[in-house]
Every structure is written in structure tokens, then in C-alpha cells.
Design a protein around this motif. Structure first.
Motif, short mmCIF file in Angstrom:
data_model
loop_
_atom_site.label_atom_id
_atom_site.label_comp_id
_atom_site.label_asym_id
_atom_site.label_seq_id
_atom_site.Cartn_x
_atom_site.Cartn_y
_atom_site.Cartn_z
N ALA A 1 0.47 17.99 3.16
CA ALA A 1 -0.95 17.75 2.90
C ALA A 1 -1.64 17.19 4.14
CB ALA A 1 -1.12 16.80 1.72
N MET A 2 -0.92 16.30 4.83
CA MET A 2 -1.50 15.68 6.01
C MET A 2 -1.67 16.71 7.13
SD MET A 2 -0.93 11.82 6.18
CE MET A 2 0.80 11.78 6.17
N ALA A 3 -0.66 17.56 7.32
CA ALA A 3 -0.74 18.59 8.35
C ALA A 3 -1.97 19.47 8.11
CB ALA A 3 0.53 19.43 8.35
N ALA B 1 -2.86 15.28 -1.46
CA ALA B 1 -4.10 15.54 -0.71
C ALA B 1 -4.97 14.29 -0.62
CB ALA B 1 -4.88 16.68 -1.37
N GLU B 2 -4.92 13.43 -1.64
CA GLU B 2 -5.70 12.18 -1.58
C GLU B 2 -5.15 11.25 -0.50
OE1 GLU B 2 -5.44 11.67 -6.14
OE2 GLU B 2 -7.03 10.30 -5.52
N VAL B 3 -3.82 11.22 -0.40
CA VAL B 3 -3.20 10.40 0.64
C VAL B 3 -3.65 10.93 2.01
CG1 VAL B 3 -1.03 9.58 1.63
CG2 VAL B 3 -1.20 9.97 -0.84
N ALA B 4 -3.59 12.26 2.15
CA ALA B 4 -3.97 12.88 3.43
C ALA B 4 -5.43 12.56 3.77
CB ALA B 4 -3.75 14.38 3.37
N ASN B 5 -6.32 12.67 2.79
CA ASN B 5 -7.73 12.37 3.04
C ASN B 5 -7.91 10.92 3.46
OD1 ASN B 5 -8.35 14.95 2.29
ND2 ASN B 5 -9.05 14.42 0.23
N ALA B 6 -7.21 10.02 2.75
CA ALA B 6 -7.34 8.60 3.04
C ALA B 6 -6.83 8.28 4.45
CB ALA B 6 -6.59 7.77 2.00
N VAL B 7 -5.71 8.88 4.82
CA VAL B 7 -5.15 8.63 6.15
C VAL B 7 -6.10 9.18 7.22
CG1 VAL B 7 -3.29 9.28 7.74
CG2 VAL B 7 -2.73 8.54 5.42
N TYR B 8 -6.61 10.38 6.98
CA TYR B 8 -7.52 10.96 7.97
C TYR B 8 -8.74 10.05 8.18
CZ TYR B 8 -10.55 14.05 10.51
OH TYR B 8 -11.37 14.57 11.48
N VAL C 1 -3.81 3.69 -0.92
CA VAL C 1 -4.59 4.89 -1.18
C VAL C 1 -5.53 4.71 -2.36
CG1 VAL C 1 -4.48 7.34 -1.72
CG2 VAL C 1 -2.94 6.36 -0.01
N LYS C 2 -5.01 4.31 -3.49
CA LYS C 2 -5.87 4.03 -4.64
C LYS C 2 -6.27 2.56 -4.55
CE LYS C 2 -5.43 7.77 -7.48
NZ LYS C 2 -6.51 8.47 -8.15
N TRP C 3 -7.55 2.27 -4.65
CA TRP C 3 -8.03 0.91 -4.37
C TRP C 3 -7.39 -0.15 -5.27
CZ3 TRP C 3 -10.30 -1.71 -8.36
CH2 TRP C 3 -10.77 -0.94 -9.42
N VAL D 1 0.15 2.54 6.19
CA VAL D 1 -0.30 3.15 4.95
C VAL D 1 0.67 2.75 3.84
CG1 VAL D 1 -0.90 5.33 3.81
CG2 VAL D 1 -1.16 5.11 6.29
N LYS D 2 0.13 2.19 2.77
CA LYS D 2 0.98 1.78 1.66
C LYS D 2 0.55 2.49 0.39
CE LYS D 2 1.72 -2.67 3.86
NZ LYS D 2 1.44 -4.11 3.84
N PRO D 3 0.92 3.75 0.28
CA PRO D 3 0.50 4.47 -0.93
C PRO D 3 1.20 3.85 -2.14
CG PRO D 3 1.56 5.95 0.67
CD PRO D 3 1.85 4.54 1.10
N GLY D 4 0.53 3.83 -3.24
CA GLY D 4 1.18 3.46 -4.50
C GLY D 4 1.94 4.69 -4.97
N PHE D 5 1.87 4.98 -6.26
CA PHE D 5 2.55 6.18 -6.74
C PHE D 5 1.87 7.43 -6.20
CE2 PHE D 5 3.05 3.38 -10.69
CZ PHE D 5 4.24 2.86 -10.24
#
Lengths: 243, 445
Positions: free
Chosen positions: A16-18, A200-207, A219-221, A176-180
Motif C-alpha cells: 500500500a505504501m509503495a 491504504a489508511e496506514v499508507a496515507n497517514a505515513v505519506y 494511524v487511528k487517532w 509509526v505505531k499503527p494499531g490493528f
């Protein structure tokens, strides 16, 4: 066009990040243990986003190969994202040190080995961005994520230290500390939907965080507050809990 | 992961273990360790064709292998959706050779259902444009097929509802376009006689389809609007459109937030809807230039429009009748009208000739109608099946959730040959769906 290196490129989050960085006009370097698996993704990224995409063999556990791996990258990446990590069954890992050892060596030793290389290069260049995908599991040690949580705690501490060390050189480090996250790694777990992010949400947040040079993101607030609460439970009480 | 799944009609809903994969090696392993499964894409077939207690989702298997921009040849894995393909090819001056009424289907689904579009009478179905493809069989072996290489596997895969294996690579031809716009013409027809005549008169149009009001009786019986289209050339565009002729349409979508209660759709509301739809065109003929999205995918703009039929779901009934039996069309429409089992949307289209083993299209008229699931519906559809068969027609498996095996057998003369090929490549019925078991396409074990 800036180049992004993705270490551990076969995971759902990495893919997703790529795609996210490629869609925003970055050339992509995919590094994974089985590079042949990534050939279809390589052609896909090049065709869909009209950027260049290269695939490299990279084994997080083969520490001695890391210098030559980084040497072989041409051009050198402007942004390096460390995504790889393993999460084994905790009971099995507790009983069998081999499994524990592999988790530590992948999630921590391997990550430190390659990121040290990259960090040295970036500090010499006086620029560069390092992104490490750690985990909320590293925020406080608990029985259900005994080994995985410890490896991620170590990795989070390393990233924070690296951020501090490289600041004066103009090199930025994002933790980056994603939850689930709904991925292959969590396929067989029942996850609460509102707390679970899509890759894809993780990728968007990292970008977005890379653009804004954030230090640490969840990632999720909600996770920031959940972990804050968990970190604030007094130890005399925490040790009795079944978390 | 264990979850409840249903296809687009929301009927039936089943518990399924959904497996996912991204790489060939993972797929090979999954196939080896899964006793029974059906490949599943985006779940846009209507009934139970891609439902089974274990499904292997292709959605993460969505890579493009190659895109030849000079000759218009596209090669990809089966999980990519047409929507994603359009985003890549349209700006380069290419379009899908055939597209159904939704762009949210996968290439695997397009092959498994051998989908048709508004251009069937000119361009045939999706499989007519496939150069070759690789199939991973139940044994884990991958073999290439085309009309000349392993033609039996090729023919049984096109329209074969995924029963021969997983398409790991498909290579197909695209259609050259000058612009992303469609030159559209709409003509109102007062009744069935007139609409059939209009189809005949306008068969030189690449795209044609009619919306038909099946609740009208008497002189207005079969009142319709014929919608015709051609890809617009650059000099047909306005000055503003001409600046970026291959522009992708902007993404504006609304979503149907919840299931409508099932009483909302009744003869009165459907009549009102149909009246408004027909009356919105005040002139007999209307010509304009429109983006490709509203022309090909009018309902895609409303995500989850299927919720409009309530939580009991709906079935779409689609059949084809030979051209010379207008009487059959009349009889079926009369029965629907008499029953008052309102169909929100009825779509009429002419199919051209097609040589196929298990694909749905054959020369004739095809009509597709939606029926909300309610008491008595399935008995009524069984009656309609008999009328369809009486006139030499057949039903579309992609829409089906309830047909009896003998109805399928009567409509598809080469069914036995198809079953034979399936049993060669999928010997123990490892790849099977609720539908394939219901229709005896896979051996019952």
C-alpha cells in the motif's frame, strides 16, 4: 523525482505504501527476501504511476549482507521506510527460544543493522528521511504480546534515539505505531472494526506525516488515547491485569 | 477470516471463510491446503455464483503485467477491477473492448461470467478479445490457454463461473478512442413494437440499450427509451472538452446509507419512478455529448444502490430469446405486468451472433429485470423459466440464485461437454460454489 526504499516490501502495508508514494510521483525501490514475488508489483507500479520501480533481494536476518545491499542501491533513496517485522504465536515463542530469537533478530537487530547503515549515509549527506513501522504493542510490556511487544519497544526506543541523534544533521525520523491493521498478519484475529485500519489508511497517514515531518504517528487517532490510558495504569495494578 | 458474505443481490447471505493472497506462491499453497473453494472477486455477480463455505478472494491479486500503448494490449492478474484499468488506459487513448453496466467487477469476474456490454451486437462478449490467459488449476499446475492452445480449457473458462481454476494472467485487446466522451442519442418509443423496430434501424450504432417500462398495459405496453452511443471523436467535442479530450471523469459518488424497508418498492412507487424516468426526456429524440461514466455506469454513481431493495435482497432475472420470437418477449412482459411484482429497472438489448459453449450471450433479445425477494417470487420465476425455455431461450448464470438444474441444461445444449471439461481440469470438484452444486456442475460429494 525522489526515490523511496521500502524494506520488507511484500507485506500488505508495504505494498500500500509503495503504491501511495508512486502515485505521488516517487520512484520506488522494493526490497524483500523473495524478490521474484514482487515482479508483478514492479511492473504494476511502473505502468500505473509512470515512475521507475526496482526490486532488490534483502534479508533482514542476513546482517552481514546489509552493507553490500545498501551499496548496491542506485540511486540512493531519499526516503527509507523499514516495514519488515514478524509476529509469531506468543506461547510458542515463549517455549521455544529459537522463535523468540528470530523475532528479536528480525524486528530489532535486523532493523538496527540496516538503519544504522542508512543513518550514517544520510548524516553524511545532511539530508534524508527514515520511517520505521513500529507498533502500539511496544508502548507497554504485557503478557499477550510478551516477545513481539518487547521487540517493538526496543525498535521504538531506537527510532526515538535516532531522531534525536540525526536532528542536527537535518535528517528526519518518523516513528509509526499503527494499531490493528487488516493484513495477512492479523488475518485470523477478530479485530474491533473502529480500531482497525486498512493498509491504504496506514499508507496515507505515513505519506502525510512524511510531508509534515511529524515525529510519531498512530494511524487511528483513538490509539494515542488508548495507549496513554494503558501507560498510566499503575504497575501494582497493571501486573494483575489480563492484557 | 470467517464472515458473512453475499453478492450484489444480497441474496443469499452465507457464512464463509474468506482466504486472501497476493503472490503466486501463496495462491499455490492455499489451493493445496483448501479442500473446497471458489475464486471470488468483487462480488458483483448477483446471486450465488461466487459463494461457497470457503472463498479465495482475488482482490489483492491486482497487478498489471504490461500495457502496450501502441497496439492496445493489456495484461494483468485477475483481481484488478475495470475501474482501475480505465484509470490507466483512458488517458492513453484506449478503452475496454467490452464493459458491463458496472466498472466495479474484476477481470477474473469478467472472464468467469464472460460479460457483455451495450456493444455485443458489434463486438461480442469479453472473451472475444482475450489473446491468451494462464489458469492455475485445482492441482496447483498453471497452464496457458487461448482459442488455439488448450482450447477446451479456454472455452470452459469463458463464462464457466470460475470452475476451471484461477486466472493468474489474462492478456486482451483494447479499443482505440480519440476522447473519453460519448456521443449519445436517446429516442423514446411508445411501445414494444416501436422499440424493437428502433433497435433494428439503429443496429449500426456501436452501443445500444433500452430501458423498458414493464408495468404499462394496453397501447403503451413496452414503452421505452432507446439509448445509443459512439465514442466521440475530437472534432465532435466542444472547445472546452477538446482541450483535454482523454480526461478521466471526476469522481463524485454518493452512497446508499442503509437498506430501504422492503415495502418501499411497490407497484405504485415503481410506476411513479418509471413515469418520471420516461417523462424526463421531453422530446422524442435527445442528442448530447456525455462523459463515459454516466453512459456506461449510471448506477455506479450511487454506491450500494442494491440496498434500495431492502435487506431481504433481490434477484436479477436475465434471459435471452431468439430474435424471431417477439411473442416470447410479449408473453413474459405481460406476465410480469399482470403479477405486479415491480421491477425497478428493466433493460432490453440485442445480442449479435456468438459461438460459445457456456457463455450466456447468443443472438437474440436479452432482458434483465430486478425483483425484490418476497414470498411467491421464486414460484413465479419458475413459471417464467418455462416460458423462456418454450421459446428457445436461456438464463444468465451470473444473475442467478435460484434456477433449477434442468432449466440450465435445457438452455445450454453444450452443457454436458462443459461439465466434462470441468471434471478434467477440476477432477474432484475441489473448485465449487453453492451455485455449481445446485446446478450439478460439480459432482455432489
Amino acid at each position: 523525482m525522489p526515490t523511496v526504499l521500502i524494506l520488507g516490501a511484500s507485506s500488505d502495508i508495504a505494498i500500500a505504501m509503495a503504491r501511495k508514494f508512486a502515485a505521488n510521483k516517487h520512484n520506488i525501490q522494493l526490497a524483500a527476501r523473495k524478490p521474484m514475488d514482487l515482479k508483478p508489483l514492479q511492473s504494476d507500479i511502473a505502468i500505473r504511476y509512470q515512475v521507475s520501480c526496482e526490486v532488490y533481494g534483502f534479508d533482514a536476518l542476513a546482517f552481514s549482507t546489509h552493507p553490500s545491499f545498501f551499496e548496491s542501491l542506485n540511486p540512493k533513496p531519499d526516503i527509507s521506510i523499514c516495514v519488515f517485522g514478524v509476529m509469531e504465536d506468543e506461547d510458542a515463542a515463549f517455549e521455544n527460544f529459537e522463535i523468540t530469537h528470530r523475532m528479536i533478530d528480525t524486528n530489532f537487530t535486523g532493523a538496527v543493522s540496516i538503519l544504522n547503515q542508512i543513518a550514517q549515509y544520510y548524516s553524511g549527506q545532511k539530508k534524508g528521511i527514515i520511517v520505521g513501522i513500529s507498533s502500539v504493542a511496544g508502548e507497554r510490556g504485557r503478557q499477550s504480546k510478551l516477545i513481539y511487544g518487547s521487540t517493538k519497544a526496543a525498535f521504538s526506543a531506537y527510532l526515538a534515539g535516532l531522531r534525536n541523534k540525526l536532528f542536527k544533521d537535518g535528517v528526519h525520523v518518523l516513528s509509526v505505531k499503527p494499531g490493528f491493521v487488516n493484513t495477512r498478519m492479523t488475518e485470523n484475529l477478530k479485530l474491533p472494526k473502529p480500531l482497525t485500519a486498512e493498509p491504504a489508511e496506514v499508507a496515507n497517514a505515513v505519506y502525510a506525516a512524511v510531508q509534515k515531518k511529524k515525529n510519531t504517528i498512530y494511524v487511528k487517532w483513538m490509539w494515542r488515547w488508548i495507549m496513554l490510558a494503558i501507560k498510566n495504569i499503575p504497575e501494582f495494578q497493571f501486573k494483575k491485569m489480563n492484557l | 477470516m470467517e464472515k458473512k458474505i453475499a453478492n450484489w443481490g444480497n441474496y443469499p447471505i452465507i457464512d464463509a471463510d474468506e482466504k486472501k493472497f497476493s503472490f503466486d506462491a501463496q495462491l499455490e499453497k492455499l489451493i493445496a491446503e483448501t479442500p473446497h473453494f471458489i475464486p471470488r472477486g468483487n462480488g458483483r455477480c448477483y446471486g450465488d455464483a461466487s459463494l461457497a463455505p470457503t472463498t479465495i478472494s482475488t482482490l489483492k491479486y491486482d497487478n498489471i503485467f504490461s500495457f502496450d500503448k501502441i497496439n492496445g494490449i493489456f495484461e494483468c492478474q485477475c483481481g484488478i477491477t475495470l475501474d482501475q484499468i480505465l484509470e490507466v488506459i483512458v488517458p492513453q487513448g484506449w478503452f475496454l473492448p467490452v464493459t458491463p453496466g458496472t466498472k466495479f467487477i474484476t477481470v477474473g469476474g469478467a472472464i468467469g461470467s464472460d460479460v457483455h456490454g451495450k456493444n455485443h451486437h458489434v463486438d461480442g462478449s469479453f472473451s472475444n478479445h482475450i489473446i491468451d490467459m494462464d489458469i492455475m488449476l485445482a492441482s496447483g499446475e498453471t497452464i496457458c490457454c487461448s482459442t488455439s492452445q488448450n482450447p477446451d480449457l479456454f472455452e470452459a473458462t469463458c463464462g464457466g463461473m470460475g470452475l476451471t481454476g484461477m486466472v493468474t494472467r489474462a492478456k486482451f485487446r483494447l479499443k482505440k478512442i480519440e476522447s473519453s466522451w460519448i456521443k449519445q442519442k436517446q429516442i423514446k418509443a411508445a411501445n414494444l413494437e416501436e422499440i424493437l423496430k428502433l433497435f433494428e434501424e439503429n443496429k449500426h450504432y456501436t452501443y445500444s440499450v433500452a430501458w423498458i417500462d414493464c408495468l404499462k398495459k394496453g397501447a403503451d405496453f413496452g414503452r421505452s427509451i432507446l439509448i445509443l452511443g459512439e465514442h466521440a471523436t475530437v472534432n465532435e467535442l466542444s472547445e472546452k472538452q477538446e482541450k483535454d479530450p482523454l480526461k478521466l471523469p471526476s469522481k463524485k459518488q454518493i452512497s446508499f446509507p442503509f437498506n430501504l424497508p422492503s415495502w418501499v418498492l411497490n407497484p405504485l412507487t415503481v410506476k411513479a419512478f418509471n413515469f418520471l424516468y420516461y417523462a424526463k426526456n421531453t422530446k422524442k429524440e435527445l442528442s448530447n455529448i456525455v462523459p463515459y461514466e454516466p453512459f456506461f455506469y449510471p448506477l455506479d454513481a450511487i454506491l450500494h444502490w442494491n440496498r434500495g431493495y431492502g435487506k431481504k435482497g433481490f434477484v436479477q432475472y436475465q434471459f435471452v430469446l431468439p430474435l424471431d420470437v417477439k411473442q416470447g418477449l410479449i408473453e413474459i412482459l405481460q406476465r410480469i405486468s399482470a403479477k405486479g411484482l415491480g421491477s425497478f429497472l428493466a433493460v432490453l438489448k440485442v445480442f449479435g451472433e456468438q459461438k460459445s459453449m457456456i457463455s450466456f450471450p447468443k443472438e437474440g433479445y436479452t432482458l434483465a429485470l430486478d425483483f425484490p425477494v418476497r414470498k411467491g417470487l421464486f414460484d413465479f420465476l419458475d413459471e417464467l423459466d418455462q416460458v423462456v425455455l418454450k421459446y428457445g431461450g436461456r438464463l444468465y448464470m451470473s444473475k442467478d440464485a435460484r434456477m433449477k438444474p434442468e432449466v440450465l441444461a435445457a438452455g445450454y445444449p453444450e452443457l454436458e461437454k462443459f461439465k466434462q471439461i470441468v471434471s478434467t481440469y477440476n477432477p474432484k470438484g475441489k473448485i465449487r460454489s453453492i451455485q455449481s452444486d445446485r446446478l450439478f456442475l460439480t459432482s455432489q460429494q
